[in-house]
Design a protein around this motif. Structure first.
Motif, PDB file in Angstrom:
ATOM      1  N   SER A  30      16.364  29.664 -13.758  1.00  0.00           N
ATOM      2  CA  SER A  30      15.284  28.870 -13.162  1.00  0.00           C
ATOM      3  C   SER A  30      15.696  28.261 -11.831  1.00  0.00           C
ATOM      4  O   SER A  30      14.856  27.963 -10.976  1.00  0.00           O
ATOM      5  N   SER A  31      16.999  28.053 -11.641  1.00  0.00           N
ATOM      6  CA  SER A  31      17.540  27.547 -10.383  1.00  0.00           C
ATOM      7  C   SER A  31      18.929  28.153 -10.216  1.00  0.00           C
ATOM      8  O   SER A  31      19.786  27.981 -11.086  1.00  0.00           O
ATOM      9  N   CYS A  32      19.149  28.881  -9.138  1.00  0.00           N
ATOM     10  CA  CYS A  32      20.421  29.588  -8.994  1.00  0.00           C
ATOM     11  C   CYS A  32      20.669  29.948  -7.531  1.00  0.00           C
ATOM     12  O   CYS A  32      19.747  29.979  -6.711  1.00  0.00           O
ATOM     13  N   ASP A  33      21.941  30.191  -7.222  1.00  0.00           N
ATOM     14  CA  ASP A  33      22.347  30.488  -5.849  1.00  0.00           C
ATOM     15  C   ASP A  33      23.470  31.522  -5.853  1.00  0.00           C
ATOM     16  O   ASP A  33      24.267  31.590  -6.793  1.00  0.00           O
ATOM     17  N   ARG A  34      23.547  32.279  -4.772  1.00  0.00           N
ATOM     18  CA  ARG A  34      24.695  33.183  -4.584  1.00  0.00           C
ATOM     19  C   ARG A  34      25.673  32.467  -3.655  1.00  0.00           C
ATOM     20  O   ARG A  34      25.605  32.592  -2.435  1.00  0.00           O
ATOM     21  N   VAL A  35      26.584  31.723  -4.249  1.00  0.00           N
ATOM     22  CA  VAL A  35      27.561  30.968  -3.465  1.00  0.00           C
ATOM     23  C   VAL A  35      28.969  31.530  -3.597  1.00  0.00           C
ATOM     24  O   VAL A  35      29.882  31.096  -2.908  1.00  0.00           O
ATOM     25  N   ASP A  36      29.149  32.483  -4.507  1.00  0.00           N
ATOM     26  CA  ASP A  36      30.443  33.150  -4.676  1.00  0.00           C
ATOM     27  C   ASP A  36      30.375  34.482  -3.929  1.00  0.00           C
ATOM     28  O   ASP A  36      29.426  35.253  -4.107  1.00  0.00           O
ATOM     29  N   MET A  37      31.370  34.755  -3.091  1.00  0.00           N
ATOM     30  CA  MET A  37      31.319  35.933  -2.228  1.00  0.00           C
ATOM     31  C   MET A  37      32.688  36.558  -2.077  1.00  0.00           C
ATOM     32  O   MET A  37      33.721  35.912  -2.285  1.00  0.00           O
ATOM     33  N   ILE A  38      32.660  37.825  -1.665  1.00  0.00           N
ATOM     34  CA  ILE A  38      33.849  38.528  -1.211  1.00  0.00           C
ATOM     35  C   ILE A  38      33.540  39.026   0.198  1.00  0.00           C
ATOM     36  O   ILE A  38      32.562  39.761   0.391  1.00  0.00           O
ATOM     37  N   MET A  39      34.327  38.584   1.162  1.00  0.00           N
ATOM     38  CA  MET A  39      34.133  38.968   2.564  1.00  0.00           C
ATOM     39  C   MET A  39      35.388  39.687   3.042  1.00  0.00           C
ATOM     40  O   MET A  39      36.487  39.421   2.551  1.00  0.00           O
ATOM     41  N   CYS A  40      35.215  40.573   4.026  1.00  0.00           N
ATOM     42  CA  CYS A  40      36.382  41.265   4.569  1.00  0.00           C
ATOM     43  C   CYS A  40      36.194  41.515   6.055  1.00  0.00           C
ATOM     44  O   CYS A  40      35.079  41.439   6.583  1.00  0.00           O
ATOM     45  N   THR A  41      37.288  41.812   6.732  1.00  0.00           N
ATOM     46  CA  THR A  41      37.232  42.143   8.148  1.00  0.00           C
ATOM     47  C   THR A  41      36.461  43.449   8.331  1.00  0.00           C
ATOM     48  O   THR A  41      36.426  44.303   7.431  1.00  0.00           O
ATOM     49  N   PRO A  42      35.813  43.619   9.494  1.00  0.00           N
ATOM     50  CA  PRO A  42      34.882  44.739   9.670  1.00  0.00           C
ATOM     51  C   PRO A  42      35.475  46.112   9.407  1.00  0.00           C
ATOM     52  O   PRO A  42      34.830  46.954   8.774  1.00  0.00           O
TER      53      PRO A  42
ATOM     54  N   TYR B 203      22.415  36.266  -8.172  1.00  0.00           N
ATOM     55  CA  TYR B 203      22.964  34.924  -8.021  1.00  0.00           C
ATOM     56  C   TYR B 203      24.223  34.767  -8.861  1.00  0.00           C
ATOM     57  O   TYR B 203      24.379  35.397  -9.899  1.00  0.00           O
ATOM     58  N   SER B 204      25.105  33.883  -8.388  1.00  0.00           N
ATOM     59  CA  SER B 204      26.380  33.686  -9.085  1.00  0.00           C
ATOM     60  C   SER B 204      26.544  32.288  -9.671  1.00  0.00           C
ATOM     61  O   SER B 204      27.454  32.060 -10.464  1.00  0.00           O
ATOM     62  N   TYR B 205      25.682  31.344  -9.305  1.00  0.00           N
ATOM     63  CA  TYR B 205      25.796  29.961  -9.775  1.00  0.00           C
ATOM     64  C   TYR B 205      24.499  29.558 -10.459  1.00  0.00           C
ATOM     65  O   TYR B 205      23.410  29.666  -9.874  1.00  0.00           O
ATOM     66  N   TYR B 206      24.621  29.086 -11.702  1.00  0.00           N
ATOM     67  CA  TYR B 206      23.471  28.691 -12.511  1.00  0.00           C
ATOM     68  C   TYR B 206      23.745  27.297 -13.058  1.00  0.00           C
ATOM     69  O   TYR B 206      24.510  27.148 -14.025  1.00  0.00           O
ATOM     70  N   PRO B 207      23.178  26.254 -12.449  1.00  0.00           N
ATOM     71  CA  PRO B 207      23.491  24.882 -12.879  1.00  0.00           C
ATOM     72  C   PRO B 207      23.209  24.668 -14.361  1.00  0.00           C
ATOM     73  O   PRO B 207      22.244  25.202 -14.911  1.00  0.00           O
ATOM     74  N   ARG B 208      24.072  23.893 -14.981  1.00  0.00           N
ATOM     75  CA  ARG B 208      23.865  23.567 -16.387  1.00  0.00           C
ATOM     76  C   ARG B 208      22.704  22.592 -16.539  1.00  0.00           C
ATOM     77  O   ARG B 208      22.344  21.883 -15.615  1.00  0.00           O
ATOM     78  N   GLY B 209      22.152  22.556 -17.737  1.00  0.00           N
ATOM     79  CA  GLY B 209      21.057  21.634 -18.010  1.00  0.00           C
ATOM     80  C   GLY B 209      19.707  22.168 -17.594  1.00  0.00           C
ATOM     81  O   GLY B 209      18.699  21.474 -17.727  1.00  0.00           O
ATOM     82  N   ARG B 210      19.657  23.414 -17.096  1.00  0.00           N
ATOM     83  CA  ARG B 210      18.388  24.036 -16.720  1.00  0.00           C
ATOM     84  C   ARG B 210      18.310  25.409 -17.378  1.00  0.00           C
ATOM     85  O   ARG B 210      19.336  26.040 -17.615  1.00  0.00           O
TER      86      ARG B 210
ATOM     87  N   PRO C 288      17.654  32.611   2.487  1.00  0.00           N
ATOM     88  CA  PRO C 288      16.668  32.438   1.408  1.00  0.00           C
ATOM     89  C   PRO C 288      16.812  33.454   0.285  1.00  0.00           C
ATOM     90  O   PRO C 288      16.569  33.131  -0.878  1.00  0.00           O
ATOM     91  N   LEU C 289      17.237  34.667   0.604  1.00  0.00           N
ATOM     92  CA  LEU C 289      17.441  35.696  -0.414  1.00  0.00           C
ATOM     93  C   LEU C 289      18.525  35.307  -1.415  1.00  0.00           C
ATOM     94  O   LEU C 289      18.562  35.830  -2.532  1.00  0.00           O
ATOM     95  N   ASP C 290      19.394  34.378  -1.023  1.00  0.00           N
ATOM     96  CA  ASP C 290      20.536  33.997  -1.856  1.00  0.00           C
ATOM     97  C   ASP C 290      20.283  32.755  -2.707  1.00  0.00           C
ATOM     98  O   ASP C 290      21.228  32.243  -3.316  1.00  0.00           O
ATOM     99  N   SER C 291      19.060  32.273  -2.728  1.00  0.00           N
ATOM    100  CA  SER C 291      18.739  31.074  -3.513  1.00  0.00           C
ATOM    101  C   SER C 291      17.397  31.241  -4.201  1.00  0.00           C
ATOM    102  O   SER C 291      16.475  31.844  -3.660  1.00  0.00           O
ATOM    103  N   HIS C 292      17.321  30.677  -5.397  1.00  0.00           N
ATOM    104  CA  HIS C 292      16.057  30.681  -6.144  1.00  0.00           C
ATOM    105  C   HIS C 292      15.872  29.303  -6.786  1.00  0.00           C
ATOM    106  O   HIS C 292      16.806  28.765  -7.385  1.00  0.00           O
ATOM    107  N   PRO C 293      14.703  28.671  -6.666  1.00  0.00           N
ATOM    108  CA  PRO C 293      13.512  29.193  -5.992  1.00  0.00           C
ATOM    109  C   PRO C 293      13.522  29.027  -4.477  1.00  0.00           C
ATOM    110  O   PRO C 293      12.788  29.714  -3.784  1.00  0.00           O
ATOM    111  N   ASN C 294      14.378  28.122  -3.961  1.00  0.00           N
ATOM    112  CA  ASN C 294      14.376  27.866  -2.524  1.00  0.00           C
ATOM    113  C   ASN C 294      15.802  27.634  -2.014  1.00  0.00           C
ATOM    114  O   ASN C 294      16.662  27.132  -2.741  1.00  0.00           O
TER     115      ASN C 294
END
Length: 379
Positions: free
Chosen positions: A326-338, A315-322, A246-252
């Motif tokens: 107002s509506s956004c998500d963190r869908v872009d990430m950098i992950m690594c081995t521990p 957040y990294s993604y902001y849909p066009r037309g809004r 939930p922390l990675d999406s707005h509003p839900n």
């Protein structure tokens, strides 16, 4: 009679072997990685027609001031080691665009001596059945690597055998000093939908894009696990097409249809979860959905932004037309081995007006610091 004075004793010459060599030192090495779903490479290499009509006296708005130049982006971010681009929307046979990108990231005439140079590696769609949209100009990734790093550390740049949509590029490096052997993935993960997925060879429908997304999770996780067994440190960077919690999406956080929940659970299980079900150090965010402990068999990879910023809303993604934000998500990430996570010194999401550019995604960034290579002292 005064006695003869003996001459002073001859000074014994120090043998070279007796002169201690200056101590060796270690040069620090920082790997700066930027990743950006650009939603089409065109604006970054073709000058907009609007730029020919800008007034020389009228103050620029924040949107006018945003430069889509790849070289300017590299310069403004202090010449990073990598710039990974996703969704470049370039056909496999479009050599003209590839050449234009290479020119755009190369050292320019008039730049100071020693200004970094870059090389661009493309992975583009070859699947005739699933990448036909927009004349085949869909998907595709480009990995831009600083040349001095490439010449010293990079052993090879490759695609993956199990994907023909142009979604994955891998940079494999060698170990030098304290800089470990790494496999660094530039990824544009599948977006789960109910649209059909067709067999890449014969075109037969094999399920939905949701099914393909889960298959890609399994294939990528298996390849990462194999690389770890070969003593590679692994980094996965790009558009993951998953908002973790939930922390990675707005509003839900998206929970409907149910398949999106299943996709998220599968991602957590394969990549983030540890065999012992322990969260990475510093990451106090629980899995976003109720995954039974018996299924926690993942790689234990660390989401570096969330690890360093456990409660930050960004957040990294902001849909066009809004309206922006107002509506956004963190869908872009950098992950690594521990074990690599301890070397991660910074992670950020660049959502300021000057960083947004023409895409519906904004850039993300992470830095990894290593002691580096032994340098012998001057003798």
């Amino acid at each position: 009679m005064t006695g003869a004075v003996s001459p002073p004793p001859l000074k014994r010459r120090k043998l070279a072997a007796e002169i201690p060599a200056p101590p060796a030192t270690k040069a620090s090495v920082t790997v700066d990685l930027y990743s950006w779903n650009v939603n089409g490479i065109g604006p970054f290499i073709h000058r907009s027609i609007k730029s020919f009509f800008k007034s020389t006296t009228k103050p620029q708005s924040s949107s006018d001031a945003t430069s889509p130049s790849l070289r300017d982006f590299l310069r403004s971010h202090s010449w990073p080691t990598f710039l990974f681009l996703q969704e470049v929307k370039t056909r496999a046979d479009d050599t003209q665009t590839r050449r234009a990108v290479q020119r755009a990231v190369s050292r320019q005439a008039g730049e100071a001596e020693g200004t970094p140079d870059y090389v661009a590696h493309f992975t583009l769609p070859k699947d005739p059945h699933n990448t036909r949209g927009f004349g085949g100009k869909v998907y595709g990734v480009c990995s831009i690597v600083r040349k001095d790093f490439s010449e010293k550390y990079v052993e090879r740049v490759r695609d993956v055998a199990w994907d023909q949509e142009g979604r994955f590029s891998v940079i494999e490096t060698k170990a030098v000093g304290d800089v470990p052997k790494m496999a660094i993935y530039n990824v544009y993960m599948v977006n789960g939908t109910n649209n059909p997925y067709k067999d890449a060879s014969i075109g037969e429908v094999k399920g939905t894009r949701h099914d393909r997304k889960l298959a890609v999770h399994a294939l990528l996780a298996a390849e990462c696990r194999k690389l770890v067994s070969e003593r590679y440190e692994v980094i996965v960077a790009g558009d993951i097409n998953i908002a973790r919690a939930p922390l990675d999406s707005h509003p839900n956080l998206r929970t409907s249809p149910q398949q999106h929940v299943s996709n998220r659970q599968d991602f957590e299980r394969r990549f983030i979860a540890r065999p012992a079900c322990k969260a990475p150090a510093g990451d106090d965010q629980p899995p976003p959905d109720d995954v039974p402990p018996s299924r926690m068999i993942g790689l234990g990879m660390v989401d570096v932004f969330r690890n360093l910023h456990p409660s930050t809303k960004a957040y990294s993604y902001y849909p066009r037309g809004r309206p922006f934000g107002s509506s956004c998500d963190r869908v872009d990430m950098i992950m690594c081995t521990p074990s690599l996570a301890a070397s991660c010194t910074a992670a950020s999401i660049l959502a300021t007006p000057g960083d947004r550019g023409p895409s519906d995604h904004v850039p993300i960034q992470a830095s990894f610091a290593f002691e580096g290579v032994e340098i012998a002292g001057d003798g």
